[in-house]
Design a protein around this motif. Structure first.
Motif, PDB file in Angstrom:
ATOM      1  N   ILE A 145       0.859  -1.179   0.000  1.00 36.79           N
ATOM      2  CA  ILE A 145       0.000   0.000   0.000  1.00 36.79           C
ATOM      3  C   ILE A 145       0.903   1.239   0.000  1.00 36.79           C
ATOM      4  CG2 ILE A 145      -1.918   1.174   1.129  1.00 36.79           C
ATOM      5  CD1 ILE A 145      -2.477  -1.691   0.031  1.00 36.79           C
ATOM      6  N   GLY A 146       0.529   2.237  -0.781  1.00 39.11           N
ATOM      7  CA  GLY A 146       1.403   3.386  -1.027  1.00 39.11           C
ATOM      8  C   GLY A 146       1.513   4.360   0.132  1.00 39.11           C
ATOM      9  N   MET A 147       1.975   3.883   1.257  1.00 43.82           N
ATOM     10  CA  MET A 147       2.179   4.700   2.450  1.00 43.82           C
ATOM     11  C   MET A 147       3.684   4.862   2.641  1.00 43.82           C
ATOM     12  SD  MET A 147      -0.794   2.542   4.325  1.00 43.82           S
ATOM     13  CE  MET A 147      -0.207   2.790   5.972  1.00 43.82           C
ATOM     14  N   GLN A 148       4.261   5.817   1.901  1.00 45.21           N
ATOM     15  CA  GLN A 148       5.709   5.884   1.733  1.00 45.21           C
ATOM     16  C   GLN A 148       6.479   6.226   3.002  1.00 45.21           C
ATOM     17  OE1 GLN A 148       3.467   7.778   0.097  1.00 45.21           O
ATOM     18  NE2 GLN A 148       4.085   9.930   0.013  1.00 45.21           N
ATOM     19  N   ARG A 149       5.793   6.719   4.022  1.00 46.78           N
ATOM     20  CA  ARG A 149       6.493   6.976   5.282  1.00 46.78           C
ATOM     21  C   ARG A 149       7.052   5.682   5.872  1.00 46.78           C
ATOM     22  NH1 ARG A 149       2.908  10.594   4.241  1.00 46.78           N
ATOM     23  NH2 ARG A 149       3.069  12.770   4.901  1.00 46.78           N
ATOM     24  N   ARG A 150       6.431   4.557   5.571  1.00 48.41           N
ATOM     25  CA  ARG A 150       6.897   3.260   6.065  1.00 48.41           C
ATOM     26  C   ARG A 150       8.274   2.884   5.517  1.00 48.41           C
ATOM     27  NH1 ARG A 150       4.336  -0.377   9.945  1.00 48.41           N
ATOM     28  NH2 ARG A 150       2.458   0.759  10.520  1.00 48.41           N
ATOM     29  N   SER A 151       8.695   3.526   4.429  1.00 46.46           N
ATOM     30  CA  SER A 151      10.001   3.222   3.834  1.00 46.46           C
ATOM     31  C   SER A 151      10.925   4.420   3.818  1.00 46.46           C
ATOM     32  CB  SER A 151       9.806   2.709   2.397  1.00 46.46           C
ATOM     33  OG  SER A 151       9.028   1.537   2.355  1.00 46.46           O
ATOM     34  N   THR A 152      10.541   5.530   4.457  1.00 39.80           N
ATOM     35  CA  THR A 152      11.373   6.728   4.500  1.00 39.80           C
ATOM     36  C   THR A 152      12.455   6.557   5.572  1.00 39.80           C
ATOM     37  OG1 THR A 152       9.531   8.112   3.762  1.00 39.80           O
ATOM     38  CG2 THR A 152      11.374   9.221   4.860  1.00 39.80           C
ATOM     39  N   PRO A 153      13.727   6.585   5.204  1.00 43.57           N
ATOM     40  CA  PRO A 153      14.793   6.238   6.153  1.00 43.57           C
ATOM     41  C   PRO A 153      14.743   6.976   7.482  1.00 43.57           C
ATOM     42  CG  PRO A 153      15.684   6.317   3.934  1.00 43.57           C
ATOM     43  CD  PRO A 153      14.266   6.817   3.836  1.00 43.57           C
ATOM     44  N   TRP A 154      14.546   8.301   7.454  1.00 43.21           N
ATOM     45  CA  TRP A 154      14.593   9.026   8.721  1.00 43.21           C
ATOM     46  C   TRP A 154      13.376   8.730   9.596  1.00 43.21           C
ATOM     47  CZ3 TRP A 154      10.773  12.608   9.829  1.00 43.21           C
ATOM     48  CH2 TRP A 154      10.091  13.192   8.746  1.00 43.21           C
ATOM     49  N   ILE A 155      12.248   8.405   8.998  1.00 42.45           N
ATOM     50  CA  ILE A 155      11.076   8.031   9.790  1.00 42.45           C
ATOM     51  C   ILE A 155      11.272   6.642  10.388  1.00 42.45           C
ATOM     52  CG2 ILE A 155       8.607   7.521   9.682  1.00 42.45           C
ATOM     53  CD1 ILE A 155       8.279   9.775   7.713  1.00 42.45           C
ATOM     54  N   VAL A 156      11.820   5.722   9.610  1.00 39.57           N
ATOM     55  CA  VAL A 156      12.127   4.389  10.133  1.00 39.57           C
ATOM     56  C   VAL A 156      13.111   4.483  11.296  1.00 39.57           C
ATOM     57  CG1 VAL A 156      13.170   2.159   9.570  1.00 39.57           C
ATOM     58  CG2 VAL A 156      11.638   3.259   7.928  1.00 39.57           C
ATOM     59  N   GLU A 157      14.117   5.345  11.154  1.00 36.32           N
ATOM     60  CA  GLU A 157      15.101   5.537  12.220  1.00 36.32           C
ATOM     61  C   GLU A 157      14.440   6.040  13.497  1.00 36.32           C
ATOM     62  OE1 GLU A 157      18.497   8.855  13.352  1.00 36.32           O
ATOM     63  OE2 GLU A 157      18.039   8.485  11.236  1.00 36.32           O
ATOM     64  N   GLY A 301       9.803  13.041  26.792  1.00 35.11           N
ATOM     65  CA  GLY A 301      10.196  13.893  25.682  1.00 35.11           C
ATOM     66  C   GLY A 301       9.099  14.010  24.648  1.00 35.11           C
ATOM     67  N   THR A 302       9.415  14.742  23.577  1.00 34.37           N
ATOM     68  CA  THR A 302       8.444  15.028  22.521  1.00 34.37           C
ATOM     69  C   THR A 302       9.119  14.905  21.167  1.00 34.37           C
ATOM     70  OG1 THR A 302       7.256  16.566  23.975  1.00 34.37           O
ATOM     71  CG2 THR A 302       6.840  16.745  21.600  1.00 34.37           C
ATOM     72  N   LEU A 303       8.439  14.268  20.229  1.00 29.87           N
ATOM     73  CA  LEU A 303       8.919  14.147  18.856  1.00 29.87           C
ATOM     74  C   LEU A 303       7.967  14.906  17.945  1.00 29.87           C
ATOM     75  CD1 LEU A 303      10.799  12.916  16.683  1.00 29.87           C
ATOM     76  CD2 LEU A 303       9.251  10.935  16.640  1.00 29.87           C
ATOM     77  N   VAL A 304       8.529  15.811  17.129  1.00 25.46           N
ATOM     78  CA  VAL A 304       7.755  16.572  16.152  1.00 25.46           C
ATOM     79  C   VAL A 304       8.273  16.220  14.767  1.00 25.46           C
ATOM     80  CG1 VAL A 304       7.050  18.859  15.360  1.00 25.46           C
ATOM     81  CG2 VAL A 304       7.415  18.447  17.804  1.00 25.46           C
ATOM     82  N   MET A 305       7.368  15.775  13.887  1.00 23.63           N
ATOM     83  CA  MET A 305       7.729  15.406  12.512  1.00 23.63           C
ATOM     84  C   MET A 305       6.873  16.183  11.534  1.00 23.63           C
ATOM     85  SD  MET A 305       8.024  11.244  12.855  1.00 23.63           S
ATOM     86  CE  MET A 305       6.550  11.094  13.860  1.00 23.63           C
ATOM     87  N   ASN A 306       7.486  16.526  10.390  1.00 26.44           N
ATOM     88  CA  ASN A 306       6.736  17.140   9.300  1.00 26.44           C
ATOM     89  C   ASN A 306       7.440  16.840   7.985  1.00 26.44           C
ATOM     90  OD1 ASN A 306       8.865  19.058   9.048  1.00 26.44           O
ATOM     91  ND2 ASN A 306       7.912  20.345  10.604  1.00 26.44           N
ATOM     92  N   GLY A 307       6.992  17.483   6.925  1.00 22.41           N
ATOM     93  CA  GLY A 307       7.548  17.199   5.608  1.00 22.41           C
ATOM     94  C   GLY A 307       9.004  17.558   5.446  1.00 22.41           C
ATOM     95  N   LYS A 325      17.948  16.314  19.198  1.00 27.30           N
ATOM     96  CA  LYS A 325      18.289  15.677  17.932  1.00 27.30           C
ATOM     97  C   LYS A 325      17.352  16.219  16.868  1.00 27.30           C
ATOM     98  CE  LYS A 325      19.362  11.170  15.913  1.00 27.30           C
ATOM     99  NZ  LYS A 325      19.387   9.695  16.133  1.00 27.30           N
ATOM    100  N   ALA A 326      17.871  16.479  15.680  1.00 32.17           N
ATOM    101  CA  ALA A 326      17.053  17.007  14.590  1.00 32.17           C
ATOM    102  C   ALA A 326      17.598  16.517  13.254  1.00 32.17           C
ATOM    103  CB  ALA A 326      17.026  18.534  14.624  1.00 32.17           C
ATOM    104  N   HIS A 327      16.747  16.505  12.276  1.00 35.62           N
ATOM    105  CA  HIS A 327      17.151  16.043  10.946  1.00 35.62           C
ATOM    106  C   HIS A 327      16.210  16.644   9.923  1.00 35.62           C
ATOM    107  CE1 HIS A 327      18.813  13.384   7.892  1.00 35.62           C
ATOM    108  NE2 HIS A 327      17.580  13.057   7.538  1.00 35.62           N
ATOM    109  N   GLU A 328      16.759  17.145   8.823  1.00 37.78           N
ATOM    110  CA  GLU A 328      15.952  17.687   7.741  1.00 37.78           C
ATOM    111  C   GLU A 328      16.102  16.803   6.510  1.00 37.78           C
ATOM    112  OE1 GLU A 328      16.707  21.763   6.927  1.00 37.78           O
ATOM    113  OE2 GLU A 328      16.227  22.442   8.961  1.00 37.78           O
ATOM    114  N   ASP A 329      14.980  16.433   5.942  1.00 36.71           N
ATOM    115  CA  ASP A 329      15.006  15.583   4.748  1.00 36.71           C
ATOM    116  C   ASP A 329      13.631  15.644   4.098  1.00 36.71           C
ATOM    117  OD1 ASP A 329      15.896  13.893   2.805  1.00 36.71           O
ATOM    118  OD2 ASP A 329      16.433  12.258   4.153  1.00 36.71           O
ATOM    119  N   ARG A 330      13.567  15.252   2.838  1.00 40.22           N
ATOM    120  CA  ARG A 330      12.295  15.228   2.130  1.00 40.22           C
ATOM    121  C   ARG A 330      11.613  13.879   2.348  1.00 40.22           C
ATOM    122  NH1 ARG A 330      13.006  12.937  -3.187  1.00 40.22           N
ATOM    123  NH2 ARG A 330      15.131  12.152  -3.446  1.00 40.22           N
TER     124      ARG A 330
END
Length: 387
Positions: A145-157, A301-307, A325-330
Motif C-alpha cells: 500500500i502506497g504509504m511511503q512513510r513506512r520506507s522513509t529512512p529518517w522516519i524508520v530511524e 520527551g516530545t517528537l515533532v515530525m513534518n515534511g 536531535k534534529a534532521h531535515e530531509d524530504r
C-alpha cells in the motif's frame, strides 16, 4: 509495549506457499491503472528503478494519453483494466484510481496472478478492508500500500528510537494538515472523453464534471481528506505507539471554502486508543506551516515530525529549547517503490502490506462514521465491526 488490540485478521486466511523468487537482476514489468497525476508520478519512480511499463489504463482519454507518454515507447493503452490483467508479460500493477476502485481492482489483480502496488487509502470502508486482507492472503501475491512513510529512512530511524524509549510512554498524539487550497469546485465541461460507467463502477447513478475532477470530495468515491491524508498520519501514530486501530472516535467538520464538496475541508477528530489519546485536524482554508505535522508527546520527551524532517526534544521542557536531535530531509516515494520491487523478487512481505493498510485507515473510517452519525463510533478489537 504489547498491543491489546493487535490486528490478527490475516490469520483467518491460509497462507499459500510463495512462488519462485525472481532473479536479482530480473526487471519487474508494471502496468499503470489510473493515469492521473499521482499515478504518473509513482510510475516515474518505477521507471527510475528500471521497471518496464508496457501498458496503461484509464477511463479518461486525456489521462490515458499522458500515461502512455510516461510509460515505455510503444506502450499499449486500455480503457478496461481487466484487459491488462490478461497479459502474461506484466508482473505487477500500480493502482492509482479513486478509492472505490482500490479493493475490487486489487482482488482482481491478485486473482490474475499479479503483484500489486496500490495507492492509499487501501479501502473505501472497514468491511472492504477486511475483504481485501482475506482475498490477498488467499493467494501468494505481494501487495504494497502506497504509504511511503513506512520506507522513509529518517522516519524508520525515529520509529526505532521511540520504540527504544526516546520519549518514554506516549500519552497523547496530535496530527495536523493545513493547506490554503479550498475554492469552489469547477463544474464546467470536461476537456476530453470519459467512460462514465467505467469511472462510476456502480458507486453512484450519475456524474457531474466536478465529481470526476475532484472525486476525493464526494462520499461515493472517497472518504475525503479524513482517509486520504489521515491514512498517512494516523498510521505513523499507531506504528510509533505500537498499537492497532483506536477503540472509538468522534468528529466534527464542515465545508467552508470548497463549495460543491460533500466531504469537509475543515475537520477535527479525536481517537481513544486506551493507553493514550490522539487528535487529527485538517484545515484546507489556512496555510499555517503549509503541510502536515505529527506531534508525539511522551513522559520523557516530545517528537515533532513534518515534511521537512523531525525534531526530538527532551524533558523537562525549557523555554525556547534546542532539540536534542534534529534532521531535515524530504519524503521520497522511491524507497517505498524499491521495497516493493525487492519483495516481488524475494517474495518477502513489504513494509506496508494489506494488514498495515487496513489498520492505518480504520481510525479515519471510524471518524467518518462518527461524523455522519453525529455521535461517537466504536470499533471492535479485531477491527472488523463498528458499533
Amino acid at each position: 509495549m504489547p498491543d491489546r488490540r493487535a490486528f490478527l485478521i490475516a490469520s483467518a486466511a491460509p497462507m499459500l506457499l510463495p512462488s519462485a523468487a525472481k532473479g536479482a537482476n530480473e526487471r519487474v514489468s508494471v502496468a499503470l491503472i489510473g493515469a492521473g497525476g499521482r499515478g504518473r508520478r509513482v510510475l516515474e519512480a518505477f521507471r527510475e528503478l528500471g521497471s518496464p511499463a508496457p501498458a496503461v489504463c484509464d477511463v479518461y482519454q486525456p489521462n490515458l494519453a499522458k500515461g502512455i507518454e510516461a510509460a515505455d515507447d510503444g506502450a499499449q493503452g486500455y480503457g478496461d483494466y481487466r484487459q491488462i490483467l490478461e497479459r502474461s508479460d506484466i508482473d505487477a500493477v500500480l493502482i492509482a484510481t479513486p478509492d472505490h476502485w482500490h479493493v475490487p481492482m486489487m482482488l482482481d489483480a491478485v486473482s490474475a496472478g499479479k503483484d500489486v502496488y496500490c495507492e492509499k487509502p487501501m479501502s473505501h470502508s472497514i468491511s472492504e478492508g477486511v475483504r481485501a486482507i482475506r482475498g490477498v492472503r488467499a493467494t501468494d501475491r505481494i501487495v504494497q500500500i502506497g504509504m511511503q512513510r513506512r520506507s522513509t529512512p529518517w522516519i524508520v530511524e525515529m520509529q526505532k528510537e521511540v520504540a527504544e524509549g526516546a520519549i518514554g510512554t506516549i500519552t497523547m498524539a496530535r496530527a495536523e494538515w493545513n493547506w490554503a487550497i479550498s475554492q469552489p469546485l469547477d463544474n464546467s465541461d470536461l476537456d476530453g472523453e470519459l467512460n462514465t460507467a467505467g469511472f462510476l463502477g456502480g458507486a453512484a447513478k450519475s456524474l457531474e464534471p466536478m465529481m470526476f475532477r475532484k472525486w476525493r470530495y464526494f462520499w461515493a468515491f472517497s472518504g475525503g481528506n479524513m482517509t486520504d491524508q489521515g491514512t498517512h498520519l494516523m498510521d505513523v501514530i499507531q506504528w510509533f505507539s505500537g498499537v492497532g486501530p483506536p477503540r472509538s472516535a468522534v468528529c466534527q467538520g464542515a465545508v467552508i471554502g470548497m463549495a460543491g464538496s460533500e466531504t469537509p475541508d475543515c475537520f477535527s477528530a479525536s481517537f481513544d486508543y486506551g493507553s493514550f489519546l490522539a487528535s487529527w485536524n485538517l484545515n484546507y482554508n489556512n496555510d499555517y506551516q503549509n503541510g502536515w505535522t505529527i506531534e508525539l508527546l511522551g513522559d520523557k520527551g516530545t517528537l515533532v515530525m513534518n515534511g521537512a524532517g523531525y525534531k526530538l526534544y527532551g524533558a523537562p521542557w525549557r523555554r525556547n529549547p534546542e532539540p536534542i536531535k534534529a534532521h531535515e530531509d524530504r519524503l521520497p516515494t522511491i524507497p517505498h517503490v524499491r521495497n516493493f520491487l525487492e519483495c516481488v523478487k524475494s517474495r518477502e512481505q513489504p513494509n506496508a502490506p494489506v494488514e498495515v493498510g487496513h489498520s492505518a485507515v480504520c481510525g479515519p473510517h471510524l471518524a467518518n462514521i462518527a461524523f455522519h452519525r453525529r455521535s461517537m463510533a466504536f470499533l471492535n478489537p479485531e477491527a472488523t465491526e463498528v458499533f
